[in-house]
Design an enzyme around this catalytic site. Structure first.
Site, PDB file in Angstrom:
ATOM      1  CB  CYS A   2      -0.854  -0.007   1.257  1.00 22.43           C
ATOM      2  SG  CYS A   2      -1.727  -1.553   1.504  1.00 22.43           S
ATOM      3  NE  ARG A  27       4.106   1.876  -1.482  1.00 21.06           N
ATOM      4  CZ  ARG A  27       5.235   1.172  -1.366  1.00 21.06           C
ATOM      5  NH1 ARG A  27       6.234   1.405  -2.192  1.00 21.06           N
ATOM      6  NH2 ARG A  27       5.360   0.223  -0.460  1.00 21.06           N
ATOM      7  N   GLY A 102       1.874  -3.028   4.912  1.00 13.48           N
ATOM      8  CA  GLY A 102       2.597  -4.228   5.351  1.00 13.48           C
ATOM      9  C   GLY A 102       1.609  -5.290   5.803  1.00 13.48           C
ATOM     10  CG  HIS A 508      12.463 -31.075 -27.394  1.00 14.50           C
ATOM     11  ND1 HIS A 508      12.928 -32.287 -27.826  1.00 14.50           N
ATOM     12  CD2 HIS A 508      13.450 -30.176 -27.647  1.00 14.50           C
ATOM     13  CE1 HIS A 508      14.156 -32.158 -28.303  1.00 14.50           C
ATOM     14  NE2 HIS A 508      14.500 -30.892 -28.204  1.00 14.50           N
TER      15      HIS A 508
END
Ligand code: AGP
Length: 611
Positions: A2, A27, A102, A508
Site C-alpha cells: 500500500c 503501490r 505491510g 520438444h
C-alpha cells in the site's frame, strides 16, 4: 503493498494528502482513505473503494480545513477491497486512528487476546488489530504514544510502516516501521511522511529514513526520532537529487513510455556512476576487487524482471569470468536446501529494494554467513540497507508497474560486475577490459538510435497484432534470456498469453501450438549461434507462424522474417540492452492498442512486499 502519506503543518492537509496518494497509486489502488484533524476537533475520516478518484469525488464538497492528517491507498492482502476494509482504521472508541502498509502475521492471535478484553472488530484487516493493540497498551499502562507504539512493535510480528493519530495528542502524527518503507521530510510549512519519495519530493528533497523498529513524532515544525527504548535519537537527512518532473509524465501518455525514453539517460548515468577513466569502481558499494577475486561461485536471486537480468548476467559472468553462476527465483531460493559456501557471493537484484521474497533470500544468505551484494534502485530501501555490498542503479523513480528503465540499468550493473570479476580473476586482459568499457559507453546513443529509427515501425506492427491471444518469444543463449523479459512485458500489460522459449526446445512439444499467423518473435543477435535460431524460426514459419525478428543488420534474417526490427551492432554481451527496447515497445503498443491501463495493470503492483 500500500501507500501511506501524512502531513502536519500550517497548510490544509487535504490537498497534500490527495496529491501524495495519487503519486503512490502504483503501490496499490483498490481502495483509499484519509483522516484529517483541525486543531483538537474530532478526527474526520473518509474512505472509498477503488482508485483515489473515487475518494476525491466523495469529499469534493466537504470543508476540510484541518492542517494535520494521514492517508492511505490500498492493495488488499487481508480482506477484499471494500470501504469497510479501507484505511484509516480506528480503535474501538476512536482513540487511535491508523494507516498501515505491510502485513501483521500474528494478527489473529492478537484479536483473540483483545476480544478477551472486550475489543470488537469491524473489518477483516490486520491493520484494525494494530489500532486496538496500541489502544490497549495506551490505556492499560496509562503511557504516552511512544511507549504504546514501542510495546506494540515488540508484540506484533510482520512488516509495517504505520502513521498514527492519537485523540489525546492533537497536532501530532506518530510513525513507526519494520521492513515496510517509510520516508520522512520537513520544510517551513510542516512535516511530511510517505511510503516513497515521489509523494513528498514536491515539498522537500531532504529525506529522513528511520530504521526497523524505530519511531518518530511529526509535529508542525519539528520531527523527534525515537528508538525502541523510547529514547530520542538523532537522524540526518539524505539529499535526494530527483527533480519532481521525474515523478510527473512530462507530457507522455503513460509513465511507461516516458520511462522507456528515459533509458538512454539513466543507462548513461548508471555507467558513469561506476566507470571513470576506463576504470570500474565499486568502492561506494564497499565492493572491492579482492572480494570479487576470491569469490568461488555466484548465486543471483530475484523476482520477475529482475530475475531475467540475473539470467542474462549468468551467461555473461560464466563466459567472461569463468565463475560458476546460478540464478534462482527468490521465492524458491528462500525455501530450498542451499549448498552455499562461505566464499560464494549471493547477488540480490531488485528495483524497489522491498520485494519480500528477495529480502527474505538476502536474509537467508546472511544467516548462512555468505556475503550479499544488492543491485537496487531505491536508495535507503530494506534490501539496500541490509546487504553487505550495494550497487545502486540510477534509474530514478520508476512509476509504471512494468519495469523498463530500472531493468536496463540493472543490466548495466550486471555487465560491469561481470567485467570487474573477469578482470579481478585475470580471465580478461586490460585491453579487453578497456574495449568492453568503450563499447558499453556507446550503449546510450545506440538505444536512442533504436527509439528514433524503429519506433514508428514497431507501433505499426503492434497495431496489426492488437487482437492476438498468444505469442511466443524464442532465442538461444543471451537471446533466450532477453526473450523472457520480452514475453513478461507483453503478458503483464496487455494480458496476452505469451511464452519465451529456448529456440532449440520448441520442437520438444510447444511447436504443436503454432498455427496460421501465430506471432513468433525471434531475437537473433548472437553471432556464434544465430544460424541455429534461424533454422528454428524456419521450422515455425513452415507451420504458419508469423515471424518478427529483432537482430543487427549484419545477421541476415530476410529469408525467414515476415517483419524485421533492426538494432545497432554492439559487443555480444551487451545485445540484451538493445534487443529489450523493441521488446518493451512491442508490449507497450500492443497493450495501448488493446486499451489496457498500461501504467497500472490489473492484479499487479510495483513493489511486491508480501510473500
Ligand atoms: C516487472 O515489470 C514487474 N513489475 C515485476 O516482475 C518486478 O520485476 C518484480 O516484482 C521484482 O520487483 P523488484 O525489482 O522491485 O524486486
Amino acid at each position: 503493498m500500500c501507500g501511506i502519506v501524512g502531513y502536519n503543518g500550517k497548510n490544509k492537509a487535504i490537498d497534500i494528502l490527495l496529491d501524495g496518494l495519487s503519486k503512490l497509486e502504483y503501490r496499490g489502488y483498490d481502495s483509499a482513505g484519509i483522516a484529517i484533524r483541525e486543531k483538537n476537533k474530532e478526527i474526520e475520516i473518509y474512505k472509498a473503494k477503488g482508485k483515489i478518484a473515487n475518494l476525491k469525488e466523495k469529499i469534493q464538497n466537504k470543508k476540510l480545513n484541518g492542517t494535520c492528517g494521514i492517508g492511505h491507498t490500498r492493495w488488499a492482502t487481508h480482506g477484499e477491497p471494500s470501504e469497510n476494509n479501507a484505511h484509516p482504521h480506528i480503535s474501538n472508541d476512536g482513540t487511535i486512528t491508523i494507516v498501515h502498509n505491510g502485513i501483521i502475521e500474528n494478527y489473529q492471535e492478537i484479536i483473540n487476546k483483545l476480544e478477551k478484553h472486550g475489543y470488537k472488530f469491524y473489518s477483516e484487516t490486520d491493520t484494525e488489530v494494530l489500532a486496538n493493540i496500541i489502544d490497549y497498551y495506551y490505556k492499560k499502562y496509562k503511557i504516552g504514544p511512544i511507549d504504546a507504539i514501542n510495546r506494540t512493535m515488540v508484540r506484533v510480528r510482520g512488516s509495517y510502516a504505520i502513521a498514527v493519530m492519537f485523540k489525546g495528542y492533537p497536532d501530532e502524527v506518530w510513525v513507526a516501521r519494520k521492513d515496510s518503507p517509510m520516508v520522512i521530510g520537513k520544510n517551513d510549512d510542516g512535516t511530511y511522511l510517505a511510503s516513497d519519495v515521489p509523494a513528498i519530493l514536491k515539498y522537500t528533497n531532504n529525506i529522513y529514513y528511520i530504521d526497523n523498529m524505530e519511531a518518530a513524532c511529526l509535529k508542525k515544525d519539528t520531527i523527534i526520532f525515537y528508538d525502541l527504548n523510547g529514547d530520542v535519537i538523532d537522524k540526518k537527512p539524505k539529499k535526494i537529487d530527483w527533480d519532481m518532473a521525474a515523478a510527473e509524465k512530462d507530457g507522455y501518455e503513460h509513465f511507461m513510455i516516458k520511462e522507456i525514453f528515459e533509458q538512454p539517460d539513466v543507462v548513461g548515468k548508471t555507467i558513469n556512476s561506476f566507470v571513470s577513466n576506463n576504470e570500474i569502481d565499486f568502492s561506494k558499494g564497499n565492493l572491492s576487487k579482492d572480494t570479487l577475486k576470491d569469490t568461488r561461485e555466484i548465486h543471483i536471486v530475484a523476482c520477475g524482471s529482475a530475475y531475467h537480468v540475473g539470467v542474462c548476467a549468468s551467461y555473461i559472468i560464466e563466459d567472461l569470468a569463468k565463475v560458476p553462476t546460478r540464478v534462482d527465483i527468490a521465492s524458491e531460493f528462500r525455501y530450498r536446501k542451499l549448498l552455499l559456501n562461505k566464499n560464494d557471493l549471493v547477488v540480490i537484484i531488485s528495483q524497489s529494494g522491498e520485494t519480500a521474497d528477495s529480502l527474505a533470500a538476502l536474509r537467508k544468505a546472511k544467516e548462512m554467513g555468505v556475503k550479499t551484494l544488492a543491485i537496487v534502485n531505491v536508495v535507503g530501501s530494506s534490501i539496500a540497507r541490509e546487504a553487505d555490498y550495494v550497487l545502486y542503479t540510477l534509474a530514478g523513480p520508476e512509476i509504471a508497474v512494468a519495469t523498463t528503465k530500472a531493468f536496463s540499468t540493472q543490466l548495466i550493473v550486471a555487465y560491469l560486475l561481470a567485467i570487474q570479476i573477469a578482470y579481478a580473476k585475470k580471465t580478461i586482459t586490460k585491453n579487453k577490459y578497456n574495449e568492453l568499457l568503450n563499447e558499453l559507453s556507446l550503449l546510450p546513443n545506440k538505444i536512442k538510435e533504436i527509439l528514433a529509427k524503429e519506433i514508428n515501425r514497431i507501433q505499426k506492427i503492434s497495431s496489426e497484432f492488437s487482437n492476438i491471444q498468444d505469442a511466443f518469444y524464442i532465442g538461444r543463449g543471451l537471446d533466450y534470456a532477453i526473450s523472457l523479459e520480452g514475453s513478461l512485458k507483453l503478458k503483464e500489460i496487455s494480458y496476452t498469453h505469451s511464452e519465451a522459449y529456448a529456440a532449440g526446445e520448441l520442437k520438444h512439444g510447444t511447436i504443436s501450438l503454432i498455427e496460421e499467423n501465430t506471432l513468433v518473435i525471434g531475437v537473433v543477435t548472437q553471432e556464434d549461434i544465430y544460424e541455429k535460431t534461424i533454422s528454428n524460426l524456419t521450422e515455425v514459419k513452415a507451420r504458419g507462424g508469423y515471424i518478427l525478428t529483432i537482430s543487427p543488420s549484419k545477421i541476415d534474417v530476410s529469408k525467414t522474417a515476415n517483419y524485421q526490427i533492426v538494432i545497432p551492432e554492439t559487443n555480444k554481451y551487451f545485445y540484451p540492452s538493445l534487443a529489450v527496447i523493441p521488446l518493451q515497445l512491442l508490449g507497450y503498443y500492443i497493450a495501448v492498442s488493446k486499451g489496457a491501463d498500461v501504467d497500472k495493470p490489473r492484479n499487479l503492483a510495483k513493489s511486491v512486499t508480501v510473500e
